[in-house]
Every structure is written in structure tokens, then in C-alpha cells.
Scaffold this motif. Structure first.
Motif, PDB file in Angstrom:
ATOM      1  N   GLN A 220       0.836  -1.204   0.000  1.00 48.52           N
ATOM      2  CA  GLN A 220       0.000   0.000   0.000  1.00 48.52           C
ATOM      3  C   GLN A 220       0.862   1.242   0.000  1.00 48.52           C
ATOM      4  O   GLN A 220       1.863   1.330   0.725  1.00 48.52           O
ATOM      5  CB  GLN A 220      -0.934   0.010   1.204  1.00 48.52           C
ATOM      6  CG  GLN A 220      -1.899   1.194   1.220  1.00 48.52           C
ATOM      7  CD  GLN A 220      -2.926   1.097   2.333  1.00 48.52           C
ATOM      8  OE1 GLN A 220      -2.882   0.166   3.134  1.00 48.52           O
ATOM      9  NE2 GLN A 220      -3.847   2.043   2.394  1.00 48.52           N
ATOM     10  N   GLY A 221       0.482   2.207  -0.817  1.00 46.63           N
ATOM     11  CA  GLY A 221       1.191   3.475  -0.864  1.00 46.63           C
ATOM     12  C   GLY A 221       2.623   3.323  -1.341  1.00 46.63           C
ATOM     13  O   GLY A 221       2.916   2.637  -2.312  1.00 46.63           O
ATOM     14  N   VAL A 248      -7.988  -7.115   2.797  1.00 51.09           N
ATOM     15  CA  VAL A 248      -7.081  -5.995   3.074  1.00 51.09           C
ATOM     16  C   VAL A 248      -7.710  -4.675   2.621  1.00 51.09           C
ATOM     17  O   VAL A 248      -7.742  -3.704   3.361  1.00 51.09           O
ATOM     18  CB  VAL A 248      -5.731  -6.211   2.364  1.00 51.09           C
ATOM     19  CG1 VAL A 248      -4.819  -4.989   2.564  1.00 51.09           C
ATOM     20  CG2 VAL A 248      -5.049  -7.468   2.885  1.00 51.09           C
ATOM     21  N   HIS A 249      -8.223  -4.659   1.396  1.00 44.48           N
ATOM     22  CA  HIS A 249      -8.900  -3.454   0.885  1.00 44.48           C
ATOM     23  C   HIS A 249      -9.821  -3.848  -0.264  1.00 44.48           C
ATOM     24  O   HIS A 249      -9.560  -4.812  -0.983  1.00 44.48           O
ATOM     25  CB  HIS A 249      -7.884  -2.417   0.401  1.00 44.48           C
ATOM     26  CG  HIS A 249      -8.519  -1.107   0.048  1.00 44.48           C
ATOM     27  ND1 HIS A 249      -8.957  -0.206   1.000  1.00 44.48           N
ATOM     28  CD2 HIS A 249      -8.799  -0.543  -1.159  1.00 44.48           C
ATOM     29  CE1 HIS A 249      -9.471   0.854   0.400  1.00 44.48           C
ATOM     30  NE2 HIS A 249      -9.387   0.664  -0.906  1.00 44.48           N
ATOM     31  N   VAL A 269      -3.207   0.630  -8.602  1.00 45.67           N
ATOM     32  CA  VAL A 269      -4.604   1.069  -8.576  1.00 45.67           C
ATOM     33  C   VAL A 269      -4.724   2.190  -7.541  1.00 45.67           C
ATOM     34  O   VAL A 269      -4.251   2.048  -6.408  1.00 45.67           O
ATOM     35  CB  VAL A 269      -5.550  -0.098  -8.202  1.00 45.67           C
ATOM     36  CG1 VAL A 269      -7.000   0.372  -8.244  1.00 45.67           C
ATOM     37  CG2 VAL A 269      -5.333  -1.277  -9.140  1.00 45.67           C
ATOM     38  N   ARG A 270      -5.381   3.298  -7.907  1.00 49.88           N
ATOM     39  CA  ARG A 270      -5.446   4.456  -7.016  1.00 49.88           C
ATOM     40  C   ARG A 270      -6.854   5.022  -6.941  1.00 49.88           C
ATOM     41  O   ARG A 270      -7.588   5.063  -7.927  1.00 49.88           O
ATOM     42  CB  ARG A 270      -4.485   5.546  -7.497  1.00 49.88           C
ATOM     43  CG  ARG A 270      -4.476   6.772  -6.574  1.00 49.88           C
ATOM     44  CD  ARG A 270      -3.412   7.763  -6.961  1.00 49.88           C
ATOM     45  NE  ARG A 270      -3.578   8.280  -8.315  1.00 49.88           N
ATOM     46  CZ  ARG A 270      -2.952   9.360  -8.774  1.00 49.88           C
ATOM     47  NH1 ARG A 270      -2.101  10.015  -7.998  1.00 49.88           N
ATOM     48  NH2 ARG A 270      -3.160   9.774 -10.015  1.00 49.88           N
ATOM     49  N   GLN A 271      -7.201   5.461  -5.729  1.00 48.67           N
ATOM     50  CA  GLN A 271      -8.431   6.221  -5.482  1.00 48.67           C
ATOM     51  C   GLN A 271      -8.039   7.580  -4.924  1.00 48.67           C
ATOM     52  O   GLN A 271      -7.324   7.668  -3.925  1.00 48.67           O
ATOM     53  CB  GLN A 271      -9.331   5.483  -4.479  1.00 48.67           C
ATOM     54  CG  GLN A 271     -10.616   6.231  -4.158  1.00 48.67           C
ATOM     55  CD  GLN A 271     -11.444   5.534  -3.100  1.00 48.67           C
ATOM     56  OE1 GLN A 271     -11.039   4.491  -2.572  1.00 48.67           O
ATOM     57  NE2 GLN A 271     -12.592   6.088  -2.778  1.00 48.67           N
ATOM     58  N   ARG A 272      -8.474   8.651  -5.570  1.00 49.34           N
ATOM     59  CA  ARG A 272      -8.070  10.005  -5.176  1.00 49.34           C
ATOM     60  C   ARG A 272      -9.039  10.604  -4.171  1.00 49.34           C
ATOM     61  O   ARG A 272     -10.232  10.316  -4.185  1.00 49.34           O
ATOM     62  CB  ARG A 272      -7.987  10.914  -6.405  1.00 49.34           C
ATOM     63  CG  ARG A 272      -6.919  10.498  -7.405  1.00 49.34           C
ATOM     64  CD  ARG A 272      -6.995  11.332  -8.657  1.00 49.34           C
ATOM     65  NE  ARG A 272      -5.970  10.963  -9.632  1.00 49.34           N
ATOM     66  CZ  ARG A 272      -5.929  11.415 -10.877  1.00 49.34           C
ATOM     67  NH1 ARG A 272      -6.862  12.260 -11.299  1.00 49.34           N
ATOM     68  NH2 ARG A 272      -4.971  11.038 -11.700  1.00 49.34           N
ATOM     69  N   PHE A 273      -8.484  11.482  -3.309  1.00 46.43           N
ATOM     70  CA  PHE A 273      -9.284  12.199  -2.324  1.00 46.43           C
ATOM     71  C   PHE A 273      -8.855  13.660  -2.296  1.00 46.43           C
ATOM     72  O   PHE A 273      -7.739  14.007  -2.704  1.00 46.43           O
ATOM     73  CB  PHE A 273      -9.108  11.597  -0.924  1.00 46.43           C
ATOM     74  CG  PHE A 273      -9.688  10.225  -0.769  1.00 46.43           C
ATOM     75  CD1 PHE A 273     -11.025  10.040  -0.465  1.00 46.43           C
ATOM     76  CD2 PHE A 273      -8.882   9.103  -0.939  1.00 46.43           C
ATOM     77  CE1 PHE A 273     -11.564   8.778  -0.331  1.00 46.43           C
ATOM     78  CE2 PHE A 273      -9.404   7.834  -0.791  1.00 46.43           C
ATOM     79  CZ  PHE A 273     -10.749   7.667  -0.496  1.00 46.43           C
ATOM     80  N   SER A 280      -3.681   3.987  -2.623  1.00 48.10           N
ATOM     81  CA  SER A 280      -3.120   3.313  -3.794  1.00 48.10           C
ATOM     82  C   SER A 280      -2.496   1.989  -3.373  1.00 48.10           C
ATOM     83  O   SER A 280      -1.959   1.871  -2.272  1.00 48.10           O
ATOM     84  CB  SER A 280      -2.073   4.192  -4.474  1.00 48.10           C
ATOM     85  OG  SER A 280      -0.957   4.396  -3.631  1.00 48.10           O
ATOM     86  N   PHE A 281      -2.585   1.000  -4.257  1.00 49.87           N
ATOM     87  CA  PHE A 281      -2.001  -0.315  -4.024  1.00 49.87           C
ATOM     88  C   PHE A 281      -1.172  -0.718  -5.241  1.00 49.87           C
ATOM     89  O   PHE A 281      -1.629  -0.593  -6.379  1.00 49.87           O
ATOM     90  CB  PHE A 281      -3.091  -1.361  -3.778  1.00 49.87           C
ATOM     91  CG  PHE A 281      -3.562  -1.427  -2.353  1.00 49.87           C
ATOM     92  CD1 PHE A 281      -3.025  -2.345  -1.463  1.00 49.87           C
ATOM     93  CD2 PHE A 281      -4.533  -0.550  -1.893  1.00 49.87           C
ATOM     94  CE1 PHE A 281      -3.456  -2.404  -0.155  1.00 49.87           C
ATOM     95  CE2 PHE A 281      -4.969  -0.598  -0.582  1.00 49.87           C
ATOM     96  CZ  PHE A 281      -4.433  -1.527   0.297  1.00 49.87           C
ATOM     97  N   THR A 282       0.056  -1.169  -4.978  1.00 49.09           N
ATOM     98  CA  THR A 282       0.902  -1.750  -6.014  1.00 49.09           C
ATOM     99  C   THR A 282       0.670  -3.257  -6.031  1.00 49.09           C
ATOM    100  O   THR A 282       0.784  -3.916  -4.993  1.00 49.09           O
ATOM    101  CB  THR A 282       2.382  -1.451  -5.755  1.00 49.09           C
ATOM    102  OG1 THR A 282       2.580  -0.032  -5.744  1.00 49.09           O
ATOM    103  CG2 THR A 282       3.256  -2.071  -6.829  1.00 49.09           C
ATOM    104  N   LEU A 283       0.341  -3.798  -7.200  1.00 46.52           N
ATOM    105  CA  LEU A 283       0.007  -5.216  -7.340  1.00 46.52           C
ATOM    106  C   LEU A 283       0.929  -5.846  -8.361  1.00 46.52           C
ATOM    107  O   LEU A 283       1.088  -5.320  -9.469  1.00 46.52           O
ATOM    108  CB  LEU A 283      -1.451  -5.377  -7.783  1.00 46.52           C
ATOM    109  CG  LEU A 283      -2.507  -4.674  -6.912  1.00 46.52           C
ATOM    110  CD1 LEU A 283      -3.866  -4.731  -7.590  1.00 46.52           C
ATOM    111  CD2 LEU A 283      -2.571  -5.318  -5.540  1.00 46.52           C
ATOM    112  N   GLN A 284       1.540  -6.981  -7.990  1.00 43.88           N
ATOM    113  CA  GLN A 284       2.412  -7.718  -8.899  1.00 43.88           C
ATOM    114  C   GLN A 284       1.973  -9.169  -8.943  1.00 43.88           C
ATOM    115  O   GLN A 284       1.630  -9.746  -7.912  1.00 43.88           O
ATOM    116  CB  GLN A 284       3.871  -7.635  -8.456  1.00 43.88           C
ATOM    117  CG  GLN A 284       4.457  -6.239  -8.533  1.00 43.88           C
ATOM    118  CD  GLN A 284       5.940  -6.229  -8.239  1.00 43.88           C
ATOM    119  OE1 GLN A 284       6.526  -7.252  -7.946  1.00 43.88           O
ATOM    120  NE2 GLN A 284       6.538  -5.064  -8.321  1.00 43.88           N
ATOM    121  N   SER A 285       1.992  -9.747 -10.140  1.00 44.16           N
ATOM    122  CA  SER A 285       1.582 -11.144 -10.291  1.00 44.16           C
ATOM    123  C   SER A 285       2.110 -11.700 -11.601  1.00 44.16           C
ATOM    124  O   SER A 285       2.253 -10.972 -12.592  1.00 44.16           O
ATOM    125  CB  SER A 285       0.055 -11.268 -10.259  1.00 44.16           C
ATOM    126  OG  SER A 285      -0.342 -12.609 -10.508  1.00 44.16           O
TER     127      SER A 285
END
Length: 355
Positions: A220-221, A248-249, A269-273, A280-285
Motif C-alpha cells: 500500500q502506498g 485488506v482493501h 490502482v489508485r483512489q483520489r481524495f 493506492s495499491f501496487t500489485l504484482q503477479s
């Protein structure tokens, strides 16, 4: 897919057995290979395929330094230490892509493996290691379970006392001789049932409209520490869970403001405020290409691709080259056409394109 594409690289040291000393350099991971290059000479000191790895462990060298060991072909052991940001992050990432390599049924690296027997031995060793981890985890959970049992007994006692107190208060507020007392109790019960309804609906959210679920590494972040978990792509959003399948989220579809594809194996992936930090979450796969193929349909122009990735592929052949934010899609080589995906998920997903 480009086999020379570097997924990750980490500064660290490698134990050079021939000279009995540690050498500083960089450990690099590609889709099918792990290699270490020295900083001083710029030479590749060791390099081996992921399919040749027998086991990966976290060990200690000289009873002082925390190290990561990689066993190749059952008898060749390699030691890596002083890894940054830390040993656990490097272990999680290498293990994720190694397991994806072993368990995949297609691909060049699998075909290049020596024989089916050695592949079976690696899978058996992988299952054995997982079994040992489950045993250790079970012991910890058993100890925690005993503590939870004591906590639950205390909570049950508190809840029982609160029910008695609530009944007494209800009787005091509405004595038996009052003609509307039964209506008051009925209204309270209906209010309680309405409050419990959203909770049950939220629990069922992750099971409804599931399109795809893959193992993932997440953070996260700006946190560089990637953790193991799963990513579920739903018709109504995205769910990120940890290795224990605990939520987690959850990004609902309307919450996602942008999806940035950093590499064929990573997206953010990001959600703005306004007035508070973004989420924001960094995802790897190793299965990220499958995820992006669906996310690109769901979020349309919110998906952006990194500029330097477009040169590795041929975006002019992409069926969605006009709808991607960076001018083209990098997923045309290994994924089905978007029209085929639309037909596949037509029963569970209603496509709403943004204008």
C-alpha cells in the motif's frame, strides 16, 4: 513475452564459493531466470533458470547474517545476503514467480526443463515445504485460538449482561401496564434486523460476480515491502486479500480513479481524495496479463500504460489501440481479443464505456 525483461533487481551480496568471499552487486529476476552481477567488474557471477530451482529458503550465514539460499538442481547451493529493501520482500517475489513457473502448463521455460521426473520432484518438494509451513502456522494458530477462546467467553458474558440490562431498561421505559409496550418491542426488533442486514450483504460481496482470482504480491502506498495475497476481479470492483484470505482493501468500481500498468507483471490502482492522502495499491503477479485484459475493459480510459513498455510490443496490432490512455495496448501478444473476452464474461458483467 520478452524473456530478457527485468521484473525486479535488488542490491545485495553473493557468496563466491571459489574465492570464499562475499561480492557486492545486484540480484536480477527475469520471467525465466535469476542472475547476480558484480558492481566492481560488471560480470555475471551466477545465472540459472527458475525451472532449475529446487528450493528457496531464508537462512543465517555464520550465525550473524540473514541470508537467502537458492538450491539449484538439488545439489548446487547459492547464498545471497544484505538484500534491500529486506530479505522477506525478495523471498516473496522470487518464490511467487518460481511457483508460477513450476505450476504453469505452458511456456518456453517449462518445455526447456530436463524431464518430467525432475519437474515432479520439484513439485513434490514444493508441496513438502508448504506442508511444513502449514504445520508451523497451525501451532501458532492453535496457541492464538486458545487465547481467542478465553476472549470469546468474556465477550459472551458481557453480551449476556448487556441483554439483561437492555431488557430491564425496556421494561422501565415501557411498563407492562402501558398499552403500547408490545408495539415498542416489535419496532426495536425490526430496527435490529435492519441493522444486521447490511453486514451480511457486505460479507457476500466478495463471492458475487467473481470474474477472476489470482495470487498476487501487494503493498500500500509507498511501502516497498510486498506481501503475498490474492486479487479478485469482480463485476463491481477489486478485492485485495492477504495470505490468510482476510480482506485488506476493497475498491468498488466507482472508487477507482486510475490504473497504471508499470510492467507486464505490475500495476498500481489508485483512489483520489481531496484534503486527505490517496489510497493506492501496487500489485504484482505472474498472471497480471490476464488481470489487465479484464481491467482494461472494465475501466476503459482510466487504464494507462508506461511509455517505455510500448516499444517492447507491437501496439498497432492491438484491438483497443484507440481506447488506451497512452495510445496503445501492450497485451496483444499473449491475450485473447477483447471481443472474445466480452462474450466470455457477458453473463456476469455489463459493459459501460465511459465517454
Amino acid at each position: 513475452m520478452n524473456k530478457d525483461l527485468c521484473i525486479h533487481s535488488w542490491p545485495g551480496s553473493y557468496y563466491l564459493d571459489s574465492e570464499k568471499r562475499w561480492v557486492y552487486g545486484k540480484l536480477s529476476l527475469t520471467p525465466g531466470q535469476l542472475a547476480f552481477t558484480s558492481d566492481k567488474e560488471g560480470l555475471t557471477l551466477t545465472s540459472f533458470k527458475l525451472s532449475a530451482i529446487t528450493s528457496i529458503k531464508k537462512e543465517t550465514s555464520s550465525f550473524i547474517f540473514s541470508s537467502l539460499t537458492v538450491l539449484v538442481n538439488g545439489n548446487e547451493k547459492h547464498w545471497f545476503s544484505s538484500l534491500q529493501p529486506n530479505r522477506t520482500v525478495v523471498f516473496n517475489i522470487i518464490e511467487h514467480f518460481w511457483q508460477a513457473q513450476l505450476l504453469s502448463s505452458d511456456g518456453v521455460e517449462v518445455e526447456a526443463s530436463p524431464d518430467r521426473t525432475s519437474k515432479g520432484k520439484q513439485l513434490i518438494h514444493l508441496a513438502s515445504s508448504s506442508h511444513q509451513r502449514l504445520e508451523d502456522t497451525a501451532k501458532v494458530l492453535h496457541h492464538q485460538g486458545e487465547q481467542f477462546d478465553r476472549i470469546m467467553k468474556g465477550l459472551d458474558k458481557i453480551e449476556s449482561d448487556m441483554d439483561v440490562a437492555n431488557r430491564l431498561l425496556t421494561e422501565l421505559e415501557s411498563p407492562p401496564w402501558w398499552p403500547f409496550s408490545s408495539r415498542l418491542r416489535k419496532a426495536q426488533q425490526e430496527t435490529k434486523s435492519q441493522q444486521e442486514l447490511p453486514r451480511s450483504a457486505s460479507k457476500a460481496f466478495g463471492k458475487e460476480g467473481l470474474i477472476l482470482k489470482v495470487p498476487v504480491l501487494y503493498s500500500q502506498g509507498q511501502d516497498p515491502n510486498l506481501k503475498q495475497g490474492t486479487l479478485a476481479v469482480l463485476c463491481s470492483g477489486l478485492e485485495i486479500c492477504d495470505s490468510n484470505d482476510q480482506l485488506v482493501h476493497k475498491f468498488r468500481r466507482e472508487d477507482v480513479d486510475d490504473v497504471k500498468v508499470q510492467s507486464p507483471y505490475e500495476m498500481v490502482v489508485r483512489q483520489r481524495f481531496i484534503g486527505k492522502p490517496d489510497i493506492s495499491f501496487t500489485l504484482q503477479s505472474a498472471k497480471m496479463t490476464d488481470v489487465v485484459s479484464i481491467v482494461e475493459i472494465q475501466y476503459s480510459k482510466k487504464v494507462q500504460f508506461k511509455d517505455d513498455l510500448l516499444g517492447l510490443f507491437s501496439p498497432e496490432d492491438s484491438p483497443v489501440s484507440d481506447s488506451v490512455g497512452m495510445g496503445g495496448s501492450i497485451w496483444n501478444a499473449d491475450r485473447p481479443s477483447l471481443s472474445a473476452l466480452m462474450l466470455k464474461y457477458k453473463a456476469t458483467y455489463t459493459y459501460g464505456r465511459e465517454e
